[in-house]
Enzyme design. Sequence first.
Site, PDB file in Angstrom:
ATOM      1  N   GLY A  14     -35.956  51.136   4.644  1.00 21.04           N
ATOM      2  CA  GLY A  14     -35.943  49.796   4.062  1.00 21.04           C
ATOM      3  C   GLY A  14     -35.721  48.726   5.107  1.00 21.04           C
ATOM      4  N   THR A  16     -38.074  46.542   6.677  1.00 26.61           N
ATOM      5  CA  THR A  16     -39.110  45.536   6.925  1.00 26.61           C
ATOM      6  C   THR A  16     -38.565  44.116   6.863  1.00 26.61           C
ATOM      7  OG1 THR A  16     -39.750  45.542   4.582  1.00 26.61           O
ATOM      8  CG2 THR A  16     -40.963  47.025   6.068  1.00 26.61           C
ATOM      9  N   GLY A  18     -34.563  41.585   6.224  1.00 27.40           N
ATOM     10  CA  GLY A  18     -33.140  41.511   5.939  1.00 27.40           C
ATOM     11  C   GLY A  18     -32.254  42.352   6.844  1.00 27.40           C
ATOM     12  N   TYR A 154     -25.969  48.349  -9.937  1.00 25.06           N
ATOM     13  CA  TYR A 154     -26.005  48.291  -8.473  1.00 25.06           C
ATOM     14  C   TYR A 154     -24.674  48.765  -7.899  1.00 25.06           C
ATOM     15  CZ  TYR A 154     -25.984  46.244  -3.778  1.00 25.06           C
ATOM     16  OH  TYR A 154     -25.879  46.053  -2.419  1.00 25.06           O
TER      17      TYR A 154
END
Length: 264
Positions: A14, A16, A18, A154
């Site tokens: 993950g 790509t 941030g 979450y």
Amino acid sequence: MHIDLSGKTALVTGSTQGIGRAIAVGLARAGARVVVNGRRNDTVEEAVLCVRAEAGTDDVTGAAGDLATAEGTRAVLAAAPDVDVLVNNLGVFGATPPLEIDDAEWLRYFEINVLSAVRMIRAFLPQMRERGWGRILNIASDSAVVIPAEMIHYGMTKTALLSVSRGFAKEAAGSGVTVNSVIAGPTHTAGVEDFVRQLVGDQASWDEAQREFMIKYRPQSLIQRLIEPEEIANMVVYLSSPYASATTGGALRVDGGYVDSILP
């Protein structure tokens, strides 16, 4: 302290954008060969170019694949079969009223935020253990400890990651492989900007929106601002290094003092 990861290969899931991309840049600057991951080839290729430019190195490649699926996992493992440093950063989040979260959404969050990490650990821990060296980092969140009312699903997944990390650290005991969690606090990313706007509205400037968000939704923060992704990356780079050889099974906080607890 000079951290040198030359000769090591690091996969950041993950990554790509941030926090993940900041981690990829940090590891590349430390000399690691970095593999960038995302679901789509086009976004991965774009991110690879960005990481190369920011880190000042060409030793960055991509591995596209959706790690929430077995098929996507196989594609990533084919592109990056041998890894010394695994950073499980992949994750999704969003605000949803608790009673409106259906079974499918609970399962989707678990697949992406937890099971993707478990799949990667199962794939790479054996080879790390055989070599006698490896680093596994799972990017958790303050939401693992302070469950947010607006996104319980979450928080649940990030709590689960703390358990996953501790358990696999025991599996790696005595092998030279360390497994840790990084508890990231409220961090300034494009996705978080959207999330902040979702909660406080679009009427204010970004500085005003951030301030209102921190006061209303994250008042426990001791730095009273969002954390920058590079600040998370600094901890990850350290934990990926030989200097962190005695740190394993831990939950290390980069949360701006958000979690009102001495431990973890």
